[in-house]
Design a protein around this motif. Structure first.
Motif, short mmCIF file in Angstrom:
data_model
loop_
_atom_site.label_atom_id
_atom_site.label_comp_id
_atom_site.label_asym_id
_atom_site.label_seq_id
_atom_site.Cartn_x
_atom_site.Cartn_y
_atom_site.Cartn_z
N LEU A 99 34.86 -34.49 -51.05
CA LEU A 99 34.86 -33.10 -50.62
C LEU A 99 35.42 -32.17 -51.69
N ASN A 100 36.22 -32.69 -52.59
CA ASN A 100 36.77 -31.87 -53.68
C ASN A 100 35.83 -31.77 -54.87
N ASN A 101 34.71 -32.49 -54.82
CA ASN A 101 33.73 -32.43 -55.91
C ASN A 101 32.71 -31.34 -55.57
N THR A 102 32.84 -30.19 -56.24
CA THR A 102 31.97 -29.05 -55.93
C THR A 102 30.52 -29.29 -56.36
N GLY A 103 30.30 -30.30 -57.21
CA GLY A 103 28.94 -30.58 -57.66
C GLY A 103 28.11 -31.35 -56.66
N LYS A 104 28.77 -32.03 -55.71
CA LYS A 104 27.98 -32.83 -54.77
C LYS A 104 28.60 -33.00 -53.40
N GLY A 105 29.85 -32.63 -53.24
CA GLY A 105 30.51 -32.81 -51.95
C GLY A 105 30.58 -31.56 -51.12
N LEU A 106 31.27 -30.55 -51.63
CA LEU A 106 31.47 -29.31 -50.89
C LEU A 106 31.68 -28.16 -51.86
N ARG A 107 31.00 -27.07 -51.59
CA ARG A 107 31.17 -25.87 -52.40
C ARG A 107 31.19 -24.65 -51.49
N VAL A 108 32.20 -23.79 -51.66
CA VAL A 108 32.31 -22.58 -50.85
C VAL A 108 31.79 -21.40 -51.66
N GLU A 109 30.88 -20.66 -51.07
CA GLU A 109 30.33 -19.44 -51.68
C GLU A 109 30.36 -18.34 -50.63
N GLU A 110 31.19 -17.32 -50.89
CA GLU A 110 31.38 -16.21 -49.96
C GLU A 110 31.79 -16.75 -48.59
N ASN A 111 30.98 -16.54 -47.57
CA ASN A 111 31.36 -16.96 -46.22
C ASN A 111 30.68 -18.25 -45.79
N THR A 112 30.16 -19.01 -46.77
CA THR A 112 29.39 -20.21 -46.45
C THR A 112 29.98 -21.45 -47.11
N MET A 113 30.03 -22.52 -46.36
CA MET A 113 30.47 -23.81 -46.87
C MET A 113 29.23 -24.69 -47.03
N HIS A 114 28.85 -24.92 -48.28
CA HIS A 114 27.69 -25.77 -48.57
C HIS A 114 28.19 -27.20 -48.77
N VAL A 115 27.61 -28.14 -48.04
CA VAL A 115 28.06 -29.53 -48.15
C VAL A 115 26.87 -30.44 -48.41
N SER A 116 27.19 -31.67 -48.76
CA SER A 116 26.18 -32.68 -49.10
C SER A 116 25.20 -32.89 -47.94
N LYS A 117 23.98 -33.19 -48.31
CA LYS A 117 22.96 -33.52 -47.31
C LYS A 117 23.28 -34.81 -46.55
N ILE A 118 24.23 -35.58 -47.06
CA ILE A 118 24.68 -36.78 -46.34
C ILE A 118 25.11 -36.40 -44.93
N PHE A 119 25.78 -35.23 -44.80
CA PHE A 119 26.26 -34.81 -43.48
C PHE A 119 25.11 -34.41 -42.56
N ASP A 120 24.01 -34.02 -43.13
CA ASP A 120 22.81 -33.71 -42.34
C ASP A 120 22.12 -35.00 -41.91
N TRP A 121 21.92 -35.90 -42.87
CA TRP A 121 21.21 -37.15 -42.57
C TRP A 121 21.93 -37.97 -41.51
N PHE A 122 23.26 -37.92 -41.51
CA PHE A 122 24.03 -38.77 -40.59
C PHE A 122 24.90 -37.94 -39.65
N GLU A 123 24.38 -36.79 -39.27
CA GLU A 123 25.14 -35.87 -38.41
C GLU A 123 25.67 -36.55 -37.16
N ASP A 124 24.87 -37.38 -36.53
CA ASP A 124 25.28 -38.03 -35.28
C ASP A 124 26.52 -38.89 -35.47
N ASP A 125 26.69 -39.46 -36.64
CA ASP A 125 27.82 -40.35 -36.88
C ASP A 125 29.15 -39.60 -36.90
#
Length: 247
Positions: A184-210
């Motif tokens: 999550l501390n890796n802004t290149g692939k884990g999490l990046r905050v831009e203005e009012n949005t938190m952009h995170v890895s697609k891993i969280f989309d693919w495995f949202e149910d988990d």
């Protein structure tokens, strides 16, 4: 009193027998492989890079795989032992697939549209041939630990990084927590905050149910990323499938 002594002796012998039976593998050979994993950068993303040429040529990965394949799965008794074993197994098998086809631009190139790499034989565990897909979806995910997705590494730039040590049952919670924070501390692939949005890895989309057992993706992330304000969540960081090694 004599009967109590006998009972305690029997209990002690049974515990000793169980302790001798239940054990994790000796990960020494895997640790040797991990010496060839170093911090670096690729495609403007910071990551742990694998020297696939070295582990292919010096037999260290073959040794780690042989030890893995020879291990008796019935020796794993606790949930933590099983989780640690299969996370390590996935990572060893993923590296083996890449090394066996080295050089390659991406692990996905080893498969095809109709026969993806995740469904190809990756190696043997407990005398049975398995695929990466089976290890992930049929073994690890049903164990109910969403942090596996930040620990298993599909040999790609945007995957979580390989640790410089094997996962161990006795330290698993600590290791998974640290692994999650690092990702999550890796802004290149884990999490990046831009203005009012938190952009995170697609891993969280693919495995949202988990992550539902953790209160959902946002609640899970805030548990490991302190100080985040209320933000719009988007699981849309670009996913780079380039191999996590140097050509």
């Amino acid at each position: 009193m004599r009967h109590k002594t006998i009972i305690w002796l029997i209990a002690g012998l049974l515990f000793s027998a169980w302790s001798a039976y239940a054990q994790e593998p000796d990960w020494t050979s895997y640790q040797t492989v991990l010496k060839h994993v170093k911090p670096g950068s690729k495609n403007n993303v910071s990551l742990m890079l694998v020297d696939y040429s070295a582990i292919k040529n010096n037999d260290s990965l073959d040794k780690a795989y042989r030890d893995l394949a020879a291990f008796k799965l019935e020796r794993l008794t606790s949930r933590e032992e099983k989780l640690a074993f299969y996370i390590n197994a996935y990572n060893i098998l993923a590296m083996k697939i890449v090394a066996d086809h080295w050089p390659t631009e991406s692990i996905k190139d080893i498969g095809s549209l109709f026969s993806p790499v995740w469904d190809k034989p990756a190696g043997e565990l407990g005398g049975k041939t398995v695929t990466l897909g089976e290890v992930e979806h049929s073994i690890l995910r049903p164990m109910g630990e969403p942090r596996i997705h930040l620990a298993i590494v599909c040999a790609s730039v945007s995957c979580p990084d390989l640790r410089n040590e094997p996962y161990l049952a006795a330290r698993l919670d600590e290791q998974l927590a640290e692994q999650t924070r690092r990702f999550l501390n890796n802004t290149g692939k884990g999490l990046r905050v831009e203005e009012n949005t938190m952009h995170v890895s697609k891993i969280f989309d693919w495995f949202e149910d988990d992550f539902k057992s953790q209160g959902g993706i946002s609640a899970f992330i805030k548990r490991y990323k302190a100080g985040l304000p209320e933000l719009i969540l988007k699981t849309n960081l670009p996913y780079d499938w380039a191999v996590n090694g140097t050509q």
